[in-house]
Design a protein around this motif. Structure first.
Motif, PDB file in Angstrom:
ATOM      1  N   LEU A  29       4.884   3.420   2.722  1.00  0.00           N
ATOM      2  CA  LEU A  29       4.844   2.184   1.955  1.00  0.00           C
ATOM      3  C   LEU A  29       4.709   1.028   2.941  1.00  0.00           C
ATOM      4  CD1 LEU A  29       5.032   0.836  -0.843  1.00  0.00           C
ATOM      5  CD2 LEU A  29       7.511   0.671  -0.478  1.00  0.00           C
ATOM      6  N   SER A  30       3.544   0.378   2.939  1.00  0.00           N
ATOM      7  CA  SER A  30       3.248  -0.696   3.886  1.00  0.00           C
ATOM      8  C   SER A  30       3.203  -2.034   3.151  1.00  0.00           C
ATOM      9  CB  SER A  30       1.896  -0.461   4.574  1.00  0.00           C
ATOM     10  OG  SER A  30       1.838   0.831   5.146  1.00  0.00           O
ATOM     11  N   ALA A  31       3.741  -3.084   3.795  1.00  0.00           N
ATOM     12  CA  ALA A  31       3.782  -4.422   3.194  1.00  0.00           C
ATOM     13  C   ALA A  31       2.877  -5.372   3.975  1.00  0.00           C
ATOM     14  CB  ALA A  31       5.216  -4.947   3.192  1.00  0.00           C
ATOM     15  N   PHE A  32       2.118  -6.212   3.232  1.00  0.00           N
ATOM     16  CA  PHE A  32       1.212  -7.197   3.817  1.00  0.00           C
ATOM     17  C   PHE A  32       1.462  -8.562   3.189  1.00  0.00           C
ATOM     18  CE2 PHE A  32      -0.652  -3.086   4.342  1.00  0.00           C
ATOM     19  CZ  PHE A  32      -1.248  -3.115   5.591  1.00  0.00           C
ATOM     20  N   ASP A  33       1.125  -9.604   3.930  1.00  0.00           N
ATOM     21  CA  ASP A  33       1.412 -10.947   3.442  1.00  0.00           C
ATOM     22  C   ASP A  33       0.525 -11.360   2.279  1.00  0.00           C
ATOM     23  OD1 ASP A  33      -0.924 -11.152   4.867  1.00  0.00           O
ATOM     24  OD2 ASP A  33      -0.300 -12.878   6.087  1.00  0.00           O
ATOM     25  N   ARG A  34      -0.712 -10.859   2.205  1.00  0.00           N
ATOM     26  CA  ARG A  34      -1.646 -11.218   1.139  1.00  0.00           C
ATOM     27  C   ARG A  34      -2.693 -10.115   1.003  1.00  0.00           C
ATOM     28  NH1 ARG A  34      -5.933 -14.195   3.957  1.00  0.00           N
ATOM     29  NH2 ARG A  34      -5.370 -14.284   6.161  1.00  0.00           N
ATOM     30  N   CYS A  48      -3.844  18.883   4.957  1.00  0.00           N
ATOM     31  CA  CYS A  48      -3.105  18.646   3.712  1.00  0.00           C
ATOM     32  C   CYS A  48      -3.871  19.182   2.486  1.00  0.00           C
ATOM     33  CB  CYS A  48      -2.784  17.163   3.522  1.00  0.00           C
ATOM     34  SG  CYS A  48      -1.750  16.493   4.841  1.00  0.00           S
ATOM     35  N   THR A  49      -3.139  19.287   1.384  1.00  0.00           N
ATOM     36  CA  THR A  49      -3.718  19.809   0.153  1.00  0.00           C
ATOM     37  C   THR A  49      -4.015  18.719  -0.864  1.00  0.00           C
ATOM     38  OG1 THR A  49      -1.504  20.198  -0.754  1.00  0.00           O
ATOM     39  CG2 THR A  49      -2.557  22.023   0.429  1.00  0.00           C
ATOM     40  N   ARG A  50      -3.381  17.551  -0.702  1.00  0.00           N
ATOM     41  CA  ARG A  50      -3.591  16.466  -1.661  1.00  0.00           C
ATOM     42  C   ARG A  50      -3.184  15.157  -1.013  1.00  0.00           C
ATOM     43  NH1 ARG A  50      -1.130  16.319  -7.862  1.00  0.00           N
ATOM     44  NH2 ARG A  50      -2.157  14.384  -8.528  1.00  0.00           N
ATOM     45  N   VAL A  51      -3.914  14.080  -1.349  1.00  0.00           N
ATOM     46  CA  VAL A  51      -3.614  12.746  -0.832  1.00  0.00           C
ATOM     47  C   VAL A  51      -3.680  11.740  -1.970  1.00  0.00           C
ATOM     48  CG1 VAL A  51      -4.464  10.850   0.612  1.00  0.00           C
ATOM     49  CG2 VAL A  51      -4.398  13.165   1.536  1.00  0.00           C
ATOM     50  N   HIS A  52      -2.729  10.826  -2.008  1.00  0.00           N
ATOM     51  CA  HIS A  52      -2.735   9.710  -2.963  1.00  0.00           C
ATOM     52  C   HIS A  52      -2.715   8.405  -2.171  1.00  0.00           C
ATOM     53  CE1 HIS A  52      -1.416   7.060  -6.269  1.00  0.00           C
ATOM     54  NE2 HIS A  52      -0.638   6.513  -5.356  1.00  0.00           N
ATOM     55  N   THR A  53      -3.506   7.437  -2.593  1.00  0.00           N
ATOM     56  CA  THR A  53      -3.470   6.108  -1.975  1.00  0.00           C
ATOM     57  C   THR A  53      -3.635   5.066  -3.067  1.00  0.00           C
ATOM     58  OG1 THR A  53      -4.474   4.646  -0.322  1.00  0.00           O
ATOM     59  CG2 THR A  53      -5.945   6.166  -1.460  1.00  0.00           C
ATOM     60  N   SER A  54      -2.876   3.979  -2.993  1.00  0.00           N
ATOM     61  CA  SER A  54      -2.926   2.951  -4.021  1.00  0.00           C
ATOM     62  C   SER A  54      -2.481   1.619  -3.433  1.00  0.00           C
ATOM     63  CB  SER A  54      -2.030   3.321  -5.212  1.00  0.00           C
ATOM     64  OG  SER A  54      -0.700   3.584  -4.779  1.00  0.00           O
ATOM     65  N   VAL A  70       0.858  -1.184   0.000  1.00  0.00           N
ATOM     66  CA  VAL A  70       0.000   0.000   0.000  1.00  0.00           C
ATOM     67  C   VAL A  70       0.896   1.236   0.000  1.00  0.00           C
ATOM     68  CG1 VAL A  70      -1.761   1.310   1.226  1.00  0.00           C
ATOM     69  CG2 VAL A  70      -1.840  -1.194   1.232  1.00  0.00           C
ATOM     70  N   LEU A  71       0.720   2.083  -1.008  1.00  0.00           N
ATOM     71  CA  LEU A  71       1.489   3.315  -1.124  1.00  0.00           C
ATOM     72  C   LEU A  71       0.560   4.506  -0.931  1.00  0.00           C
ATOM     73  CD1 LEU A  71       4.056   4.956  -1.896  1.00  0.00           C
ATOM     74  CD2 LEU A  71       3.254   4.820  -4.275  1.00  0.00           C
ATOM     75  N   THR A  72       0.911   5.397  -0.006  1.00  0.00           N
ATOM     76  CA  THR A  72       0.164   6.642   0.173  1.00  0.00           C
ATOM     77  C   THR A  72       1.143   7.799   0.237  1.00  0.00           C
ATOM     78  OG1 THR A  72       0.198   6.578   2.598  1.00  0.00           O
ATOM     79  CG2 THR A  72      -1.630   5.460   1.495  1.00  0.00           C
ATOM     80  N   TRP A  73       0.690   8.969  -0.183  1.00  0.00           N
ATOM     81  CA  TRP A  73       1.459  10.175   0.072  1.00  0.00           C
ATOM     82  C   TRP A  73       0.519  11.348   0.280  1.00  0.00           C
ATOM     83  CZ3 TRP A  73       0.333  13.755  -3.579  1.00  0.00           C
ATOM     84  CH2 TRP A  73       0.157  13.371  -4.912  1.00  0.00           C
ATOM     85  N   LEU A  74       0.983  12.316   1.053  1.00  0.00           N
ATOM     86  CA  LEU A  74       0.210  13.508   1.381  1.00  0.00           C
ATOM     87  C   LEU A  74       1.061  14.742   1.118  1.00  0.00           C
ATOM     88  CD1 LEU A  74      -0.146  11.233   3.877  1.00  0.00           C
ATOM     89  CD2 LEU A  74      -1.990  12.788   4.473  1.00  0.00           C
ATOM     90  N   GLU A  75       0.455  15.765   0.546  1.00  0.00           N
ATOM     91  CA  GLU A  75       1.134  17.040   0.365  1.00  0.00           C
ATOM     92  C   GLU A  75       0.819  17.942   1.547  1.00  0.00           C
ATOM     93  OE1 GLU A  75       0.223  18.825  -3.366  1.00  0.00           O
ATOM     94  OE2 GLU A  75       1.552  17.496  -4.491  1.00  0.00           O
ATOM     95  N   LEU A 101      -5.314  -6.543   3.734  1.00  0.00           N
ATOM     96  CA  LEU A 101      -5.412  -5.092   3.603  1.00  0.00           C
ATOM     97  C   LEU A 101      -6.550  -4.498   4.401  1.00  0.00           C
ATOM     98  CD1 LEU A 101      -4.707  -4.648  -0.205  1.00  0.00           C
ATOM     99  CD2 LEU A 101      -3.138  -4.316   1.702  1.00  0.00           C
ATOM    100  N   ARG A 102      -7.468  -5.362   4.869  1.00  0.00           N
ATOM    101  CA  ARG A 102      -8.554  -4.851   5.706  1.00  0.00           C
ATOM    102  C   ARG A 102      -8.020  -4.145   6.940  1.00  0.00           C
ATOM    103  NH1 ARG A 102     -10.669  -9.966   4.304  1.00  0.00           N
ATOM    104  NH2 ARG A 102      -9.890 -10.800   6.280  1.00  0.00           N
ATOM    105  N   ALA A 103      -6.820  -4.532   7.371  1.00  0.00           N
ATOM    106  CA  ALA A 103      -6.234  -3.927   8.574  1.00  0.00           C
ATOM    107  C   ALA A 103      -5.959  -2.438   8.397  1.00  0.00           C
ATOM    108  CB  ALA A 103      -4.939  -4.649   8.944  1.00  0.00           C
ATOM    109  N   VAL A 104      -5.809  -1.997   7.146  1.00  0.00           N
ATOM    110  CA  VAL A 104      -5.513  -0.583   6.889  1.00  0.00           C
ATOM    111  C   VAL A 104      -6.654   0.306   7.366  1.00  0.00           C
ATOM    112  CG1 VAL A 104      -5.109   1.114   5.066  1.00  0.00           C
ATOM    113  CG2 VAL A 104      -4.023  -1.134   4.945  1.00  0.00           C
ATOM    114  N   HIS A 105      -7.871  -0.213   7.372  1.00  0.00           N
ATOM    115  CA  HIS A 105      -9.039   0.609   7.667  1.00  0.00           C
ATOM    116  C   HIS A 105      -9.390   0.645   9.153  1.00  0.00           C
ATOM    117  CE1 HIS A 105      -9.591   0.988   3.402  1.00  0.00           C
ATOM    118  NE2 HIS A 105      -9.574  -0.326   3.258  1.00  0.00           N
TER     119      HIS A 105
END
Length: 280
Positions: free
Chosen positions: A206-211, A236-242, A159-164, A215-219
């Motif tokens: 940048l977060s790593a998960f086994d499967r 913040c002014t902008r957020v990206h999540t993927s 999971v990749l996120t970034w915030l401005e 990813l439910r844990a992110v929430h």
């Protein structure tokens, strides 16, 4: 105008937490946190910001020298760190720093030049300085951190996120939210580890998960709280999540004994395998 009396009155105004009095005591003022000499409303605003960051100021005067047109006051300050400073979140405890006020009086009024060591102040707040350039011809530089779990499985999802961010205060708030999110993730069964890094005006995670199912844990609640601060609280002014899934994964390690490079799942001539070392 007596510079020595002005120096004493200036310290008293700071200790009283009176931003207006700080501005009234000096025609101009400068310290390491100023871009240049300040006066009037700009000085009052700077003093108010400083007094909000560091509250309950207590100055212990070590020595006062000079009189008439010039005076120097060396002091030792103790204060409570209550708001972000240079991107450092509020520590909550007391901090102590030494400094010097040089006061000069002339036809143009009284000027106060305050000197203190910002590096020493950062260290007193529990931070270690690392010096890097802001950028070169092709790269921007920043800082990073890593939180590992000790698990060595290959990641099945990233999971990749970034915030401005706008400023140091917002940077500090994002850091505090990030810490809470990482704490919640560490308790998740599928979480492998996380790396955070700041580059320019962006904060990356940048977060790593086994499967993918993990990813439910992110929430969890800390993440939900951070998202509410962005969508409804103005953070913040902008957020990206993927979410990213690995197409190809290759692991190599060098044997500490024979120095041979070995692929994961294999062994070198002396029997060592990369599984004997952490791969995360």
């Amino acid at each position: 105008m007596d510079a020595r009396k002005t120096a004493e009155a200036h310290l008293e105004a700071w200790q009283a937490g009176d931003a207006a009095a700080v501005a009234a005591c000096a025609g101009t003022y400068a310290d390491p946190d100023c871009a240049g000499p300040l006066a009037g409303e700009a000085l009052a605003a700077h003093a108010a910001t400083t007094l909000a960051r560091f509250r309950n100021l207590s100055f212990e005067v070590d020595r006062v020298t000079g009189d008439g047109d010039a005076a120097a006051v060396s002091w030792r300050l103790t204060a409570d760190h209550r708001e972000a400073y240079l991107g450092m979140p509020a520590a909550g405890g007391a901090v102590t720093v030494s400094g010097l006020d040089l006061v000069t009086a002339g036809a143009g009024g009284v000027h106060v030049q305050r000197v203190f060591d910002r590096l020493a102040l950062a260290e007193a707040l529990g931070y270690t300085a690392r010096f890097v350039p802001a950028a070169d011809a092709t790269r921007e530089f920043g800082v990073s951190a890593r939180a590992a779990t000790g698990r060595t499985e290959r990641p099945g999802a990233l999971v990749l996120t970034w915030l401005e961010i706008r400023d140091d205060a917002e940077s500090a708030e994002v850091d505090l939210l990030s810490v809470e999110i990482v704490k919640s993730l560490r308790a998740s069964r599928g979480f492998l580890g996380v790396t955070t890094f700041d580059v320019g005006g962006r904060k990356f995670t940048l977060s790593a998960f086994d499967r993918p199912e993990s990813l439910r844990a992110v929430h969890a609640r800390p993440h939900q709280r951070a998202m509410r601060r962005f969508f409804k609280g103005g953070l913040c002014t902008r957020v990206h999540t993927s979410v990213w899934y690995p197409a190809t994964v290759r692991d190599y390690a060098r044997c500490p004994g024979c120095a041979q490079v070995v692929a994961a799942g294999s062994a070198c001539g002396c029997g060592w395998t990369p599984d004997d070392a952490s791969t995360l």
